[in-house]
Design a protein around this motif. Sequence first.
Motif, PDB file in Angstrom:
ATOM      1  N   ASN A 185      -9.090  -5.317   1.452  1.00 48.05           N
ATOM      2  CA  ASN A 185      -9.693  -4.406   2.423  1.00 48.05           C
ATOM      3  C   ASN A 185      -9.662  -5.005   3.822  1.00 48.05           C
ATOM      4  O   ASN A 185      -9.421  -4.310   4.818  1.00 48.05           O
ATOM      5  CB  ASN A 185     -11.132  -4.103   2.016  1.00 48.05           C
ATOM      6  N   ILE A 186      -9.859  -6.322   3.912  1.00 50.56           N
ATOM      7  CA  ILE A 186      -9.800  -7.013   5.209  1.00 50.56           C
ATOM      8  C   ILE A 186      -8.401  -6.922   5.791  1.00 50.56           C
ATOM      9  O   ILE A 186      -8.213  -6.663   6.985  1.00 50.56           O
ATOM     10  CB  ILE A 186     -10.230  -8.487   5.043  1.00 50.56           C
ATOM     11  N   ILE A 187      -7.387  -7.126   4.934  1.00 55.97           N
ATOM     12  CA  ILE A 187      -5.994  -7.055   5.392  1.00 55.97           C
ATOM     13  C   ILE A 187      -5.675  -5.663   5.926  1.00 55.97           C
ATOM     14  O   ILE A 187      -5.027  -5.504   6.963  1.00 55.97           O
ATOM     15  CB  ILE A 187      -5.036  -7.427   4.238  1.00 55.97           C
ATOM     16  N   ILE A 188      -6.151  -4.623   5.215  1.00 52.65           N
ATOM     17  CA  ILE A 188      -5.919  -3.251   5.659  1.00 52.65           C
ATOM     18  C   ILE A 188      -6.561  -3.015   7.029  1.00 52.65           C
ATOM     19  O   ILE A 188      -5.976  -2.383   7.906  1.00 52.65           O
ATOM     20  CB  ILE A 188      -6.479  -2.253   4.629  1.00 52.65           C
ATOM     21  N   ASN A 189      -7.758  -3.541   7.215  1.00 52.98           N
ATOM     22  CA  ASN A 189      -8.426  -3.385   8.511  1.00 52.98           C
ATOM     23  C   ASN A 189      -7.671  -4.123   9.613  1.00 52.98           C
ATOM     24  O   ASN A 189      -7.590  -3.639  10.750  1.00 52.98           O
ATOM     25  CB  ASN A 189      -9.871  -3.889   8.426  1.00 52.98           C
ATOM     26  N   TRP A 190      -7.121  -5.279   9.289  1.00 50.49           N
ATOM     27  CA  TRP A 190      -6.315  -6.010  10.276  1.00 50.49           C
ATOM     28  C   TRP A 190      -5.087  -5.188  10.679  1.00 50.49           C
ATOM     29  O   TRP A 190      -4.738  -5.121  11.851  1.00 50.49           O
ATOM     30  CB  TRP A 190      -5.871  -7.348   9.708  1.00 50.49           C
ATOM     31  N   ILE A 191      -4.450  -4.583   9.685  1.00 45.47           N
ATOM     32  CA  ILE A 191      -3.272  -3.761   9.978  1.00 45.47           C
ATOM     33  C   ILE A 191      -3.638  -2.625  10.933  1.00 45.47           C
ATOM     34  O   ILE A 191      -2.881  -2.293  11.848  1.00 45.47           O
ATOM     35  CB  ILE A 191      -2.679  -3.174   8.671  1.00 45.47           C
ATOM     36  N   GLY A 192      -4.801  -2.056  10.722  1.00 45.94           N
ATOM     37  CA  GLY A 192      -5.253  -0.954  11.578  1.00 45.94           C
ATOM     38  C   GLY A 192      -5.951  -1.401  12.839  1.00 45.94           C
ATOM     39  O   GLY A 192      -6.521  -0.579  13.563  1.00 45.94           O
ATOM     40  N   ARG A 193      -5.940  -2.734  13.086  1.00 43.39           N
ATOM     41  CA  ARG A 193      -6.579  -3.310  14.280  1.00 43.39           C
ATOM     42  C   ARG A 193      -8.055  -2.924  14.368  1.00 43.39           C
ATOM     43  O   ARG A 193      -8.554  -2.501  15.416  1.00 43.39           O
ATOM     44  CB  ARG A 193      -5.834  -2.874  15.553  1.00 43.39           C
ATOM     45  N   LYS A 194      -8.746  -3.061  13.220  1.00 44.74           N
ATOM     46  CA  LYS A 194     -10.165  -2.744  13.159  1.00 44.74           C
ATOM     47  C   LYS A 194     -10.933  -3.973  12.692  1.00 44.74           C
ATOM     48  O   LYS A 194     -10.341  -4.966  12.255  1.00 44.74           O
ATOM     49  CB  LYS A 194     -10.395  -1.565  12.203  1.00 44.74           C
ATOM     50  N   HIS A 195     -12.254  -3.898  12.784  1.00 49.99           N
ATOM     51  CA  HIS A 195     -13.086  -5.015  12.366  1.00 49.99           C
ATOM     52  C   HIS A 195     -12.833  -5.325  10.892  1.00 49.99           C
ATOM     53  O   HIS A 195     -12.747  -4.423  10.054  1.00 49.99           O
ATOM     54  CB  HIS A 195     -14.565  -4.673  12.584  1.00 49.99           C
ATOM     55  N   ALA A 196     -12.742  -6.604  10.576  1.00 52.08           N
ATOM     56  CA  ALA A 196     -12.343  -7.030   9.228  1.00 52.08           C
ATOM     57  C   ALA A 196     -13.246  -6.486   8.132  1.00 52.08           C
ATOM     58  O   ALA A 196     -12.766  -6.117   7.053  1.00 52.08           O
ATOM     59  CB  ALA A 196     -12.310  -8.557   9.160  1.00 52.08           C
ATOM     60  N   MET A 197     -14.555  -6.393   8.379  1.00 46.36           N
ATOM     61  CA  MET A 197     -15.492  -6.003   7.332  1.00 46.36           C
ATOM     62  C   MET A 197     -15.830  -4.514   7.358  1.00 46.36           C
ATOM     63  O   MET A 197     -16.717  -4.053   6.651  1.00 46.36           O
ATOM     64  CB  MET A 197     -16.795  -6.809   7.477  1.00 46.36           C
ATOM     65  N   ARG A 198     -15.097  -3.743   8.143  1.00 45.60           N
ATOM     66  CA  ARG A 198     -15.364  -2.311   8.248  1.00 45.60           C
ATOM     67  C   ARG A 198     -15.036  -1.591   6.942  1.00 45.60           C
ATOM     68  O   ARG A 198     -14.036  -1.865   6.294  1.00 45.60           O
ATOM     69  CB  ARG A 198     -14.511  -1.726   9.379  1.00 45.60           C
ATOM     70  N   SER A 205      -5.832   5.739   7.220  1.00 44.68           N
ATOM     71  CA  SER A 205      -4.502   5.769   6.616  1.00 44.68           C
ATOM     72  C   SER A 205      -4.525   5.137   5.226  1.00 44.68           C
ATOM     73  O   SER A 205      -5.346   4.264   4.934  1.00 44.68           O
ATOM     74  CB  SER A 205      -3.507   5.008   7.502  1.00 44.68           C
ATOM     75  N   LEU A 206      -3.607   5.574   4.365  1.00 49.97           N
ATOM     76  CA  LEU A 206      -3.500   5.035   3.007  1.00 49.97           C
ATOM     77  C   LEU A 206      -2.453   3.934   2.976  1.00 49.97           C
ATOM     78  O   LEU A 206      -1.416   4.023   3.640  1.00 49.97           O
ATOM     79  CB  LEU A 206      -3.118   6.140   2.027  1.00 49.97           C
ATOM     80  N   TYR A 207      -2.716   2.907   2.189  1.00 48.99           N
ATOM     81  CA  TYR A 207      -1.767   1.814   2.028  1.00 48.99           C
ATOM     82  C   TYR A 207      -1.564   1.547   0.546  1.00 48.99           C
ATOM     83  O   TYR A 207      -2.514   1.582  -0.231  1.00 48.99           O
ATOM     84  CB  TYR A 207      -2.286   0.539   2.705  1.00 48.99           C
ATOM     85  N   LYS A 208      -0.339   1.271   0.173  1.00 52.14           N
ATOM     86  CA  LYS A 208      -0.031   0.944  -1.216  1.00 52.14           C
ATOM     87  C   LYS A 208       0.493  -0.482  -1.275  1.00 52.14           C
ATOM     88  O   LYS A 208       1.422  -0.854  -0.566  1.00 52.14           O
ATOM     89  CB  LYS A 208       1.022   1.907  -1.779  1.00 52.14           C
ATOM     90  N   PHE A 209      -0.107  -1.300  -2.141  1.00 52.04           N
ATOM     91  CA  PHE A 209       0.304  -2.686  -2.295  1.00 52.04           C
ATOM     92  C   PHE A 209       1.169  -2.829  -3.542  1.00 52.04           C
ATOM     93  O   PHE A 209       0.796  -2.367  -4.621  1.00 52.04           O
ATOM     94  CB  PHE A 209      -0.924  -3.593  -2.423  1.00 52.04           C
ATOM     95  N   ASN A 210       2.306  -3.468  -3.388  1.00 49.47           N
ATOM     96  CA  ASN A 210       3.194  -3.719  -4.518  1.00 49.47           C
ATOM     97  C   ASN A 210       3.335  -5.213  -4.755  1.00 49.47           C
ATOM     98  O   ASN A 210       3.486  -5.992  -3.798  1.00 49.47           O
ATOM     99  CB  ASN A 210       4.582  -3.118  -4.266  1.00 49.47           C
ATOM    100  N   LEU A 211       3.285  -5.611  -6.000  1.00 51.62           N
ATOM    101  CA  LEU A 211       3.497  -7.004  -6.348  1.00 51.62           C
ATOM    102  C   LEU A 211       4.999  -7.281  -6.293  1.00 51.62           C
ATOM    103  O   LEU A 211       5.783  -6.739  -7.069  1.00 51.62           O
ATOM    104  CB  LEU A 211       2.961  -7.277  -7.758  1.00 51.62           C
TER     105      LEU A 211
END
Length: 233
Positions: A185-198, A205-211
């Motif tokens: 969740n922190i990484i997603i917030n970083w991508i969106g240039r938002k506070h890490a704990m938001r 926006s939706l994000y999909k993580f692939n291994l």
Amino acid sequence: MSKLFPPRSRWICGNSAIILSAVIKFDSCRKLQDYCFEVICDDPLPFLSSKAFPLTNKDVFFCLLQRDDLSIEETIVWDYLLEWGIEQTPGLGNENSDRTKWNDDENYETLKLILNQFIPLVRFLEVSHTDFFHKVCPYKNIIPISIYEEIERFHYKNVLPTIPAFPPRIGSIFKINIIKSKLTNIIINWIGRKHAMRNRTKNDSLYKFNLVYQVIGLVMNHLKRNVKVEWRV
């Protein structure tokens, strides 16, 4: 607070729901609340399947369903939401657990009122078509018409809802043990240039993580024995 309750305290881990019921109203206990919710979200089944679950504080359950890091499938979320709601409904629960004997006008309407604020928190788009037909449709009377029509069109006609919906829970789509769902969740917030704990909202926006690559079992043991790590300062 951290001195009274050391990290990963066994007592806190075993009594998170009880602690939350006692401190959920106090803003001064925010860190303790967050910690208890994280403990439950990492492994929610022991809490949801406990005998004490039907008696869970309404505010605690609401906050839990709001979280994106709840590591559980949405069908199971729906099952336990119904179980909790039925136990809160006078005349239902252990007294009347057979849905075929419910009074449409009285029982369903009361259950609908009790779960009214919880229904929008369910990520119905993450429920499979089969589970939607067998587990959600029988309870269509307790779901607001606007929401039910949207999810029905999605499951039967593959039409995306026009009403903003909560994104998939990170905990349910990112189950590998490389990083915790909270860090995701922190990484997603970083991508969106938002506070890490938001906390994310319906409009994010939706994000999909692939291994991409994973080393397990015998290969990992081989690497541990044969790879030399050199530390430099």
